[in-house]
Design a protein around this motif. Structure first.
Motif, mmCIF file in Angstrom:
data_model
loop_
_atom_site.group_PDB
_atom_site.id
_atom_site.type_symbol
_atom_site.label_atom_id
_atom_site.label_comp_id
_atom_site.label_asym_id
_atom_site.label_seq_id
_atom_site.Cartn_x
_atom_site.Cartn_y
_atom_site.Cartn_z
ATOM 1 N N UNK A 75 0.814 -1.201 0.000
ATOM 2 C CA UNK A 75 0.000 0.000 0.000
ATOM 3 C C UNK A 75 0.850 1.255 0.000
ATOM 4 N N UNK A 76 0.155 2.405 0.069
ATOM 5 C CA UNK A 76 0.834 3.707 0.077
ATOM 6 C C UNK A 76 0.275 4.536 1.230
ATOM 7 N N UNK A 77 1.162 5.192 1.972
ATOM 8 C CA UNK A 77 0.734 6.093 3.048
ATOM 9 C C UNK A 77 0.159 7.351 2.409
ATOM 10 N N UNK A 78 -1.113 7.649 2.670
ATOM 11 C CA UNK A 78 -1.736 8.813 2.029
ATOM 12 C C UNK A 78 -1.832 10.022 2.964
ATOM 13 N N UNK A 79 -1.785 9.771 4.279
ATOM 14 C CA UNK A 79 -1.759 10.911 5.204
ATOM 15 C C UNK A 79 -1.423 10.432 6.610
ATOM 16 N N UNK A 92 8.882 11.656 13.008
ATOM 17 C CA UNK A 92 8.216 12.542 12.047
ATOM 18 C C UNK A 92 7.315 11.723 11.132
ATOM 19 N N UNK A 93 6.047 11.594 11.485
ATOM 20 C CA UNK A 93 5.110 10.804 10.676
ATOM 21 C C UNK A 93 4.796 11.478 9.349
ATOM 22 N N UNK A 94 4.823 12.816 9.306
ATOM 23 C CA UNK A 94 4.520 13.522 8.059
ATOM 24 C C UNK A 94 5.510 13.154 6.955
ATOM 25 N N UNK A 95 6.737 12.827 7.342
ATOM 26 C CA UNK A 95 7.764 12.489 6.345
ATOM 27 C C UNK A 95 7.490 11.151 5.668
ATOM 28 N N UNK A 96 6.541 10.382 6.204
ATOM 29 C CA UNK A 96 6.242 9.054 5.652
ATOM 30 C C UNK A 96 5.143 9.088 4.602
ATOM 31 N N UNK A 97 4.471 10.223 4.455
ATOM 32 C CA UNK A 97 3.397 10.336 3.472
ATOM 33 C C UNK A 97 3.980 10.125 2.077
ATOM 34 N N UNK A 98 3.330 9.250 1.313
ATOM 35 C CA UNK A 98 3.824 8.934 -0.024
ATOM 36 C C UNK A 98 4.720 7.714 -0.080
#
Length: 671
Positions: free
Chosen positions: A392-396, A425-431
């Motif tokens: 899958x892909x992390x979308x947010x 930093x969870x935001x860095x994992x988006x995408x």
């Protein structure tokens, strides 16, 4: 008589998908459709598809601007390109599990790995897989076919999806024995494994096993083999017409299983033939209900197939073989649809879910969108039950974790389940792409919890276990005195570490050479291939000590045989020190010319007399066998200069021919 049908009998996901894709194309297209080879291993299905316009071809040559379906077995990369280059429209019905194998094989091939494929060399799936590594893969049918003489730097092993798991493990172990660092990918389909296990369990308690499916279908033939191993009376048939009732009339328990290419209607025909013959209709049984349930009643949540009667911008009416027609609105058709009349045509068949039996106007309200959601949820639940690895892909990012798009739906991944280490930093994992398992599935709350960490931890443990097994096997196979070759992995002040199979061998700086060296990097660099001999083995700690210098005789022995104190020798100056100069007498044997032995007069700096590379003759003035030290002298080869005489100093020359009288005659005369 009791008839037991295996739960997994019949179409697998990949085969069902292939058939549905071609049938959908037949409904939507007037032009001919071609399948590259039989779509599935079932003659009855392929004959029916041919009658409806899906014709079998053996290759794509000559087919231009047509529609070509690639079957679930898949094909090579070159054939996929050839289809598109011919201007044809491609229906790619390759099984998703097979597609994953294609992707992995292609990735490892590009990285320089030799691909080993465990399976049947003539099977179309194996041929297709080989096409994703330029047909350079080596096909292995048994452990005796594993190459033993060839040398491969990197190996990646995959398997035909329908391969017998026991045979796969047997061949894999043989590969690891010969090539300990080979990458083993278990690509056997979970559905295949489940089907084979169910067949074995059912055959063990049945008086007779009936295996339904193509006589040349690989997975069906394997089911028949498994059945015969547990049940002597095993019948392999393709259709109900081939079933001889005399073979089963004395049996109390009859087990039925079917290959992945066997449609349910053929299974039903076989069951009906048995039950009607013995007047034991099973209409009320769970097995019969599984085939008839959707036709007996209609209610909310029922899944039905409807034929389009009319279509406008916002509504579609369907004939669902019910007392009322079904209404499918634009909102319930799917997302981002502006005009339904452009999406469907009269006569199209659409699978939908019943939402309401009466909308107030007598119509049954149905939903294609909810049908798709239901199917996706079912597939995700199967993945949860079977512990399938999904991508899958992390979308947010959200509070406490991440939202992952799994293609079939979205799932929540807690922050702690992303990796084995903490990610702040969870935001860095988006995408980012992720792969993991569903660890919690709550249908009532529609809650899906996804974990990548569980897969990483399992793979880490498996890797460590495999490494430990490889180390144990390797350490038991080597012995002192054995020579091994490998690349230098690291260099330290005190020695070097060499990669030898799954273990690092250590060579102390004193074992690198017979001559004295300041640092190992003076002789070697990272990556250099070297050969050394094992001198010590610690099997408990998996440690190996090695030596390079022990591969040759000690140069001192040669020196001691041929050189003695007092001999004059030709030497080459190798290095200068404040206290003298070192000179090479023979390879790896040096002596020291002390600063006091450079000249008869006092020398303040060695560099004023000698420099590296000078070739001179010296005399050996000392040999210390115990300390392996040699003393050399340059001044012994030089003539000692005559001392200068002071001006007022009288020097008498003693000449043997002069007599006392000649010397002192005048003195005596004076007296």
């Amino acid at each position: 008589m009791e008839i037991i049908l295996a739960k997994s009998a019949g179409y697998c996901f990949g085969v069902n998908q292939a058939v549905e894709m071609v049938e959908e194309a037949l409904l939507k297209n007037e032009e001919a459709i071609y399948t590259l080879g039989p779509l599935i291993h079932n003659r009855q299905v392929t004959d029916e598809l041919d009658r409806r316009g899906a014709h079998i071809i053996s290759d794509v040559e000559g087919i231009k601007n047509g529609i070509i379906a690639v079957r679930s077995h898949g094909v090579g990369e070159d054939i996929m390109s050839a289809i598109k280059d011919g201007g044809n429209r491609l229906i790619d019905a390759t099984c998703p599990y097979v597609k994953k194998i294609h992707k992995r094989v292609n990735e490892y091939h590009k990285k320089g790995y030799q691909i080993f494929i465990i399976g049947d060399a003539d099977h179309p799936e194996v041929i297709g897989i080989n096409g994703w590594c330029n047909y350079e893969g080596i096909i292995l049918g048994n452990k005796n076919s594993v190459p033993r003489t060839a040398k491969y730097d990197k190996i990646c092993v995959v398997a035909q999806t329908t391969m017998n798991l026991g045979v796969f493990h047997e061949i894999s172990q043989e590969i690891l024995r010969i090539y300990p660092e080979a990458v083993i990918l278990n690509t056997i389909c979970n559905a295949t494994k489940t089907r084979q296990e169910e067949t074995a369990a059912l055959a063990a308690k049945a008086d007779c096993m009936v295996v339904i499916g193509g006589l040349h279908s690989s997975n069906t033939v394997k089911l028949a083999e498994i059945s015969r191993a547990h049940c002597k009376k095993t019948l392999h048939i393709e259709t109900a017409a081939e079933l001889d009732l005399n073979d089963i009339k004395t049996c109390d328990i009859i087990g039925i299983t079917a290959g992945a290419s066997t449609p349910h209607w053929i299974i039903k025909e076989v069951i009906n033939k048995m039950t009607k013959s013995f007047e034991e209709m099973l209409k009320d049984s769970e097995m019969e209900a599984s085939y008839e349930e959707s036709f007996r009643k209609l209610g909310r949540g029922s899944v039905v197939a409807g034929t389009v009667l009319s279509a406008s911008r916002d509504e579609v009416y369907l004939n669902i073989n019910y007392k009322s027609d079904a209404l499918l609105t634009r909102d319930e058709f799917g997302e981002d649809v502006e005009d339904l009349s452009k999406e469907v045509s009269i006569g199209d068949e659409i699978e939908v879910m019943v939402v309401n039996l009466n909308d107030g106007n007598g119509n049954v309200v149905v939903s294609k969108r909810k049908m798709a959601q239901k199917k996706a949820a079912e597939e995700l639940y199967v993945a949860f039950e079977e512990k399938q690895i999904l991508e899958g892909v992390v979308i947010k990012s959200v509070k406490g974790g991440l939202i992952v798009d799994l293609g079939l739906g979205q799932a929540f991944m807690p922050a702690s389940q992303y990796h084995m280490r903490y990610i702040k930093d969870l935001d860095s994992l988006v995408g980012k792409n992720v792969r993991g398992e569903i660890i919690e599935f709550d249908k009532r709350k529609n809650r899906i919890i996804f974990s990548q960490r569980i897969v990483l931890e399992r793979e880490f443990k498996e890797k460590k276990a495999m490494e430990a097994e490889q180390k144990e096997s390797f350490i038991q196979s080597v012995e002192v005195g054995q020579q091994l070759t490998g690349p230098i992995k690291s260099i330290t002040n005190f020695g070097i570490f060499v990669k030898i199979g799954p273990i690092d061998g250590f060579i102390h700086v004193s074992d690198l050479s017979w001559k004295r060296i300041n640092h190992p990097s003076d002789l070697y660099k990272l990556g250099d291939e070297i050969t050394a001999v094992i001198t010590e083995i610690n099997k408990e700690e998996y440690k190996i000590k090695m030596s390079i210098k022990d591969l040759t005789d000690e140069p001192w022995i040669e020196f001691a045989k041929n050189y003695k104190t007092g001999m004059e020798v030709d030497v080459t100056i190798t290095r200068i020190a404040p206290f003298g100069a070192f000179a090479r007498i023979i390879d790896e044997v040096e002596g020291l010319i002390h600063i006091s032995e450079l000249a008869h007069e006092k020398v303040d700096k060695v560099e004023s007399v000698l420099k590296p590379g000078d070739q001179i003759t010296v005399k050996i003035i000392g040999i210390d066998d115990e300390k392996r030290k040699i003393s050399l002298s340059l001044k012994s080869m030089l003539q000692e200069p005559v001392k200068e005489v002071e001006a007022n100093e009288t020097v008498y020359e003693d000449k043997a021919e002069n007599t006392i009288g000649e010397l002192f005659g005048d003195l005596f005369d004076q007296e």
